[in-house]
Motif scaffolding. Structure first.
Motif, PDB file in Angstrom:
ATOM      1  N   THR A   1       0.809  -1.221   0.000  1.00 65.46           N
ATOM      2  CA  THR A   1       0.000   0.000   0.000  1.00 65.46           C
ATOM      3  C   THR A   1       0.845   1.274   0.000  1.00 65.46           C
ATOM      4  O   THR A   1       0.285   2.372  -0.010  1.00 65.46           O
TER       5      THR A   1
ATOM      6  N   ALA B   1       2.025   3.620  -4.919  1.00 68.61           N
ATOM      7  CA  ALA B   1       0.709   3.936  -5.472  1.00 68.61           C
ATOM      8  C   ALA B   1       0.314   3.013  -6.627  1.00 68.61           C
ATOM      9  O   ALA B   1      -0.838   2.607  -6.740  1.00 68.61           O
TER      10      ALA B   1
ATOM     11  N   ARG C   1      -7.872  -5.186  -2.748  1.00 73.04           N
ATOM     12  CA  ARG C   1      -7.040  -4.009  -2.545  1.00 73.04           C
ATOM     13  C   ARG C   1      -7.782  -2.988  -1.701  1.00 73.04           C
ATOM     14  O   ARG C   1      -8.985  -3.101  -1.468  1.00 73.04           O
ATOM     15  N   SER C   2      -7.051  -1.966  -1.264  1.00 69.39           N
ATOM     16  CA  SER C   2      -7.661  -0.883  -0.491  1.00 69.39           C
ATOM     17  C   SER C   2      -7.929   0.302  -1.405  1.00 69.39           C
ATOM     18  O   SER C   2      -7.203   0.530  -2.376  1.00 69.39           O
ATOM     19  N   ASP C   3      -8.998   1.044  -1.082  1.00 63.91           N
ATOM     20  CA  ASP C   3      -9.316   2.241  -1.861  1.00 63.91           C
ATOM     21  C   ASP C   3      -8.459   3.430  -1.464  1.00 63.91           C
ATOM     22  O   ASP C   3      -8.458   4.454  -2.138  1.00 63.91           O
ATOM     23  N   LYS C   4      -7.738   3.306  -0.349  1.00 61.66           N
ATOM     24  CA  LYS C   4      -6.950   4.430   0.156  1.00 61.66           C
ATOM     25  C   LYS C   4      -5.462   4.132   0.019  1.00 61.66           C
ATOM     26  O   LYS C   4      -5.004   3.040   0.349  1.00 61.66           O
ATOM     27  N   ASP C   5      -4.723   5.128  -0.461  1.00 65.56           N
ATOM     28  CA  ASP C   5      -3.272   4.994  -0.518  1.00 65.56           C
ATOM     29  C   ASP C   5      -2.699   5.034   0.898  1.00 65.56           C
ATOM     30  O   ASP C   5      -3.155   5.805   1.753  1.00 65.56           O
ATOM     31  N   GLY C   6      -1.723   4.203   1.155  1.00 58.90           N
ATOM     32  CA  GLY C   6      -1.103   4.189   2.473  1.00 58.90           C
ATOM     33  C   GLY C   6      -1.917   3.481   3.525  1.00 58.90           C
ATOM     34  O   GLY C   6      -1.684   3.666   4.722  1.00 58.90           O
ATOM     35  N   ALA C   7      -2.883   2.657   3.107  1.00 57.95           N
ATOM     36  CA  ALA C   7      -3.706   1.926   4.079  1.00 57.95           C
ATOM     37  C   ALA C   7      -2.857   0.884   4.808  1.00 57.95           C
ATOM     38  O   ALA C   7      -1.737   0.565   4.414  1.00 57.95           O
ATOM     39  N   ASP C   8      -3.414   0.355   5.877  1.00 56.04           N
ATOM     40  CA  ASP C   8      -2.707  -0.655   6.670  1.00 56.04           C
ATOM     41  C   ASP C   8      -2.550  -1.929   5.839  1.00 56.04           C
ATOM     42  O   ASP C   8      -3.539  -2.567   5.469  1.00 56.04           O
TER      43      ASP C   8
END
Length: 405
Positions: free
Chosen positions: A239, A242, A261-268
Motif C-alpha cells: 500500500t 501507489a 485491494r484498499s481504496d486508500k493509498d497508504g492503508a494498513d
C-alpha cells in the motif's frame, strides 16, 4: 367671415383625421389576426440572419433522423428490451509449467554459459597444477558460489580428477556435472505449498526488498497456478507504492484472477492481507497470494511490520492453520548483497522458499548455491526475462545442465 369659419372648423378636421387613422390600424390588426387563425404563413423578416448569427429554432421543431453506422471491424451487439450490454474481456492462456521450463533452460544456458565453459576449459588442461586449481576456485567465487562451497567443490574435484587420471572432455563434464548437482542439492523439497487445508485456502506471502520485482513475480506466479487449474486470489498489501495495486490488478485480470485491494493509498497492509484471506475463504479459492511492500532489510520498523502482516493474515484461518509458504524474491544480479538481505528476512518471517529473478542478466548463477547454503531453504522458482510466462519451477539437474550446455 370665411377665414373665421375655417379656423373654427380646424379642430374638427384634426379629430376626424385621427379617428380615421385609429380605425385603419384596428382594421389591419383584425385582418392579420384572421390570417394567422387560417394558418397563413408569417411573412419573412426583412433581413436574413448573417453568417455567425444565432438562428432561432423552436424547441419542438422536427429533428432529422440520424443512422448510426458501425465502423469496419466493430461488433454490434443486439440487445433485448431491458438488457444491459456487457463486455467480457478475453483471458490469457498461460503456458504450461513444463513447457516454459524447457524454454527457460535454453535461455539460462545462453546467459550463464560462461561459468560452465570456464570450468570445463580449466579442467580439460593437460596439466592441472596449483595455479590452475586457483583459477578454478576464482571462477567459482566470481560466479557468487561462495567461499565455503567453492573450496569444497575444488577439493572434491582435485581428488576425483587425480583418481580418474584423464582429461577427456566428456568425462570431465560428467564429473563436474555430478559435483555441481550435489552442491545445488537435489534433495531439497522445491514444491510450492499450494494445497488447500480443509476449508481454508493455502496462503503464500511474497516478500523482498525494493526493486527485486516482487509484484511482477506475484502476477507471474498467479499465471503458473492458473495453468495448473487452481483458483487464486491476489492480495495487494503493498500500500506504500501507489501503482502497485493497479499493477497487480492488471496481472490478475489477464487470467481472470480477482485482486483484493484498499481504496486508500497508504492503508494498513495487514488489513488488506486479512481481507484477502477472508475473500479466499468465502470464494473457496485454492491459493491466496499476498504481495507485500518492498522494505530495506536494515529498517527495523519495516521488518517488524512485515511480521505483523503475517500474523494478521493468519487470523481468518481455522485454528491451527498458519501461513506455510513465505517466498523471498531476490535479484540475482545483486550477488552477495542479496545473500545478506535473505538472512535478515529469514529471521523475521521464516522464509520457506527463494524466487530468483533476473537470472538471465548475470553470469553469477552461483548465487543459487550460496543462498541455499546460507538459509537452508530451496530456490523454488527462477525468472529469466520480462515475458509474462518467464517464471518456472527450479530443478537442480536442469540448472546445472543449462550451465554446462
Amino acid at each position: 367671415m370665411t377665414n373665421l369659419s375655417l379656423v373654427d372648423a380646424l379642430p374638427l378636421i384634426i379629430a376626424v383625421f385621427v379617428l380615421a387613422v385609429i380605425v385603419s390600424s384596428i382594421t389591419v390588426g383584425l385582418q392579420s389576426r384572421a390570417k394567422r387563425r387560417r394558418g397563413e404563413p408569417k411573412p419573412p423578416p426583412e433581413t436574413l440572419p448573417g453568417v455567425g448569427d444565432d438562428a432561432e429554432e423552436p424547441r419542438d421543431s422536427a429533428r432529422p433522423d440520424v443512422d448510426v453506422v458501425p465502423l469496419p471491424g466493430d461488433e454490434v451487439e443486439t440487445l433485448q428490451p431491458g438488457q444491459v450490454a456487457t463486455e467480457v474481456p478475453a483471458l490469457d492462456r498461460p503456458t504450461e509449467p513444463t513447457t516454459r521450463l524447457a524454454r527457460l533452460r535454453a535461455r539460462l544456458a545462453q546467459s550463464n554459459s560462461g561459468l560452465g565453459r570456464g570450468l570445463l576449459s580449466l579442467l580439460s588442461r593437460e596439466t592441472l597444477d596449483e595455479e590452475t586449481w586457483e583459477e578454478i576456485e576464482d571462477t567459482l567465487l566470481l560466479a557468487d558460489v561462495g567461499v565455503d562451497p567453492a573450496t569444497e567443490l575444488v577439493e572434491t574435484l582435485r581428488q576425483r580428477v587425480r583418481v580418474l587420471g584423464t582429461r577427456e572432455p566428456a568425462e570431465v563434464k560428467a564429473l563436474l556435472r555430478e559435483e555441481l548437482i550435489k552442491l545445488v542439492d537435489p534433495s531439497l523439497d522445491r514444491r510450492l505449498n499450494v494445497a488447500r487445508k480443509g476449508t481454508d485456502p493455502q496462503v503464500a506471502l511474497v516478500v523482498g526488498v525494493n526493486g527485486t520485482g516482487k509484484t511482477t513475480t506475484v502476477g507471474k506466479l498467479a499465471r503458473v497456478l492458473v495453468a495448473e487449474n487452481l483458483d487464486v486470489v491476489l492480495g495487494a498489501a503493498d500500500t506504500f507504492r501507489a501503482a502497485a495495486a493497479d499493477q497487480l490488478e492488471t496481472w490478475g485480470s489477464r487470467v481472470g484472477v480477482p485482486t483484493v485491494r484498499s481504496d486508500k493509498d497508504g492503508a494498513d497492509p495487514a488489513s488488506v492481507a486479512f481481507d484477502a484471506v477472508t475473500a479466499g475463504i468465502s470464494t473457496d479459492a485454492d491459493v491466496v497470494l499476498i504481495d507485500t511492500a518492498g522494505r530495506l532489510q536494515n529498517k527495523v520498523g519495516l521488518m517488524d511490520e512485515l511480521g505483523k502482516v503475517k500474523r494478521i493474515a493468519e487470523r481468518p484461518l481455522s485454528e491451527g492453520h498458519t501461513i506455510d509458504e513465505v517466498l523471498l524474491v531476490l535479484d540475482a544480479t545483486t550477488g552477495q548483497n542479496g545473500l545478506q538481505q535473505a538472512k535478515v528476512f529469514a529471521e523475521v518471517v521464516d522464509v520457506t522458499g527463494i524466487v530468483l529473478t533476473k537470472l538471465d542478466g548475470t553470469a553469477k548463477g552461483g548465487i543459487v548455491i550460496a543462498v541455499q547454503r546460507a538459509l537452508g531453504v530451496p530456490v523454488k522458482l527462477i525468472g529469466l526475462g520480462e515475458g509474462a510466462d518467464d517464471l518456472a519451477p527450479f530443478t537442480a539437474e536442469g540448472f546445472v545442465d543449462a550451465l554446462l550446455d
